[in-house]
Scaffold this motif. Structure first.
Motif, PDB file in Angstrom:
ATOM      1  N   PHE A 111       0.843  -1.194   0.000  1.00 51.62           N
ATOM      2  CA  PHE A 111       0.000   0.000   0.000  1.00 51.62           C
ATOM      3  C   PHE A 111       0.874   1.239   0.000  1.00 51.62           C
ATOM      4  N   ASN A 112       0.287   2.369  -0.369  1.00 54.00           N
ATOM      5  CA  ASN A 112       1.040   3.622  -0.386  1.00 54.00           C
ATOM      6  C   ASN A 112       0.651   4.495   0.819  1.00 54.00           C
ATOM      7  N   ARG A 113       1.230   5.650   0.912  1.00 52.60           N
ATOM      8  CA  ARG A 113       0.992   6.522   2.085  1.00 52.60           C
ATOM      9  C   ARG A 113      -0.469   6.929   2.210  1.00 52.60           C
ATOM     10  N   GLU A 114      -1.128   7.171   1.098  1.00 54.05           N
ATOM     11  CA  GLU A 114      -2.533   7.571   1.148  1.00 54.05           C
ATOM     12  C   GLU A 114      -3.432   6.435   1.641  1.00 54.05           C
ATOM     13  N   GLN A 115      -3.006   5.198   1.438  1.00 52.45           N
ATOM     14  CA  GLN A 115      -3.782   4.018   1.834  1.00 52.45           C
ATOM     15  C   GLN A 115      -3.388   3.496   3.219  1.00 52.45           C
ATOM     16  N   GLN A 116      -2.398   4.106   3.825  1.00 48.00           N
ATOM     17  CA  GLN A 116      -1.832   3.601   5.077  1.00 48.00           C
ATOM     18  C   GLN A 116      -2.860   3.502   6.207  1.00 48.00           C
ATOM     19  N   HIS A 117      -3.700   4.501   6.370  1.00 45.22           N
ATOM     20  CA  HIS A 117      -4.681   4.490   7.453  1.00 45.22           C
ATOM     21  C   HIS A 117      -5.644   3.305   7.297  1.00 45.22           C
ATOM     22  N   THR A 118      -6.083   3.067   6.084  1.00 46.09           N
ATOM     23  CA  THR A 118      -7.005   1.964   5.815  1.00 46.09           C
ATOM     24  C   THR A 118      -6.352   0.621   6.117  1.00 46.09           C
ATOM     25  N   PHE A 119      -5.083   0.463   5.756  1.00 47.27           N
ATOM     26  CA  PHE A 119      -4.394  -0.793   6.018  1.00 47.27           C
ATOM     27  C   PHE A 119      -4.073  -0.963   7.503  1.00 47.27           C
ATOM     28  N   ALA A 120      -3.859   0.122   8.210  1.00 47.38           N
ATOM     29  CA  ALA A 120      -3.677   0.037   9.659  1.00 47.38           C
ATOM     30  C   ALA A 120      -4.971  -0.455  10.312  1.00 47.38           C
ATOM     31  N   GLN A 121      -6.109   0.006   9.818  1.00 39.88           N
ATOM     32  CA  GLN A 121      -7.398  -0.465  10.330  1.00 39.88           C
ATOM     33  C   GLN A 121      -7.610  -1.939   9.995  1.00 39.88           C
ATOM     34  N   LEU A 122      -7.223  -2.353   8.797  1.00 33.56           N
ATOM     35  CA  LEU A 122      -7.321  -3.760   8.414  1.00 33.56           C
ATOM     36  C   LEU A 122      -6.450  -4.616   9.322  1.00 33.56           C
ATOM     37  N   TYR A 123      -5.241  -4.166   9.583  1.00 34.58           N
ATOM     38  CA  TYR A 123      -4.324  -4.889  10.470  1.00 34.58           C
ATOM     39  C   TYR A 123      -4.962  -5.085  11.851  1.00 34.58           C
ATOM     40  N   LYS A 124      -5.543  -4.028  12.398  1.00 34.87           N
ATOM     41  CA  LYS A 124      -6.202  -4.122  13.703  1.00 34.87           C
ATOM     42  C   LYS A 124      -7.380  -5.090  13.658  1.00 34.87           C
ATOM     43  N   ALA A 125      -8.156  -5.048  12.585  1.00 33.56           N
ATOM     44  CA  ALA A 125      -9.295  -5.945  12.432  1.00 33.56           C
ATOM     45  C   ALA A 125      -8.849  -7.402  12.339  1.00 33.56           C
ATOM     46  N   LEU A 126      -7.772  -7.660  11.609  1.00 32.53           N
ATOM     47  CA  LEU A 126      -7.246  -9.013  11.496  1.00 32.53           C
ATOM     48  C   LEU A 126      -6.739  -9.520  12.834  1.00 32.53           C
ATOM     49  N   ARG A 127      -6.008  -8.674  13.558  1.00 34.67           N
ATOM     50  CA  ARG A 127      -5.507  -9.073  14.885  1.00 34.67           C
ATOM     51  C   ARG A 127      -6.647  -9.365  15.831  1.00 34.67           C
ATOM     52  N   SER A 128      -7.662  -8.536  15.810  1.00 35.47           N
ATOM     53  CA  SER A 128      -8.818  -8.733  16.669  1.00 35.47           C
ATOM     54  C   SER A 128      -9.534 -10.039  16.315  1.00 35.47           C
ATOM     55  N   ALA A 129      -9.733 -10.288  15.033  1.00 38.59           N
ATOM     56  CA  ALA A 129     -10.398 -11.522  14.601  1.00 38.59           C
ATOM     57  C   ALA A 129      -9.584 -12.758  14.989  1.00 38.59           C
ATOM     58  N   LYS A 130      -8.245 -12.665  14.876  1.00 46.60           N
ATOM     59  CA  LYS A 130      -7.385 -13.789  15.273  1.00 46.60           C
ATOM     60  C   LYS A 130      -7.499 -14.080  16.758  1.00 46.60           C
ATOM     61  N   SER A 131      -7.602 -13.046  17.565  1.00 51.64           N
ATOM     62  CA  SER A 131      -7.680 -13.259  19.020  1.00 51.64           C
ATOM     63  C   SER A 131      -9.021 -13.841  19.437  1.00 51.64           C
ATOM     64  N   ASN A 132     -10.030 -13.759  18.570  1.00 49.44           N
ATOM     65  CA  ASN A 132     -11.358 -14.280  18.899  1.00 49.44           C
ATOM     66  C   ASN A 132     -11.586 -15.706  18.416  1.00 49.44           C
ATOM     67  N   ILE A 133     -10.560 -16.338  17.836  1.00 43.38           N
ATOM     68  CA  ILE A 133     -10.747 -17.732  17.394  1.00 43.38           C
ATOM     69  C   ILE A 133     -10.099 -18.713  18.344  1.00 43.38           C
TER      70      ILE A 133
END
Length: 92
Positions: A70-92
């Motif tokens: 991703f590029n700098r303009e997309q960074q915030h969205t990918f940071a949110q995706l990263y948090k969502a993935l981590r959260s989903a992993k902790s719930n399994i």
């Protein structure tokens, strides 16, 4: 959401990555990658800088690895995706 040469969708259980150009298709190794959250063993996020793009790195339980650029303009969205993935992993 769009990354650099990819389109990404995550519904809380399944991460789907589709390349949007030939180079990304070759790097990803497929025209559509579907990953279950339970198949992911490790995640890491490297932010984009002034001269380099960022990437969300995924390591699967079978040892395969994928990098979602991703590029700098997309960074915030990918940071949110990263948090969502981590959260989903902790719930399994």
């Amino acid at each position: 959401m769009d990354g650099t040469g990819i389109s990404v969708d995550f519904d809380g259980r399944l991460l789907v990555v589709q390349p949007t150009n030939a180079t990304s298709k070759e790097e990803l190794g497929t025209s559509r990658l579907s990953l279950s959250i339970s198949d992911i063993s490790r995640l890491s996020l490297k932010g984009a800088g002034m001269l380099r793009g960022g990437r969300l790195s995924l390591t699967m339980h079978d040892g395969s690895r994928y990098q979602l650029p991703f590029n700098r303009e997309q960074q915030h969205t990918f940071a949110q995706l990263y948090k969502a993935l981590r959260s989903a992993k902790s719930n399994i």
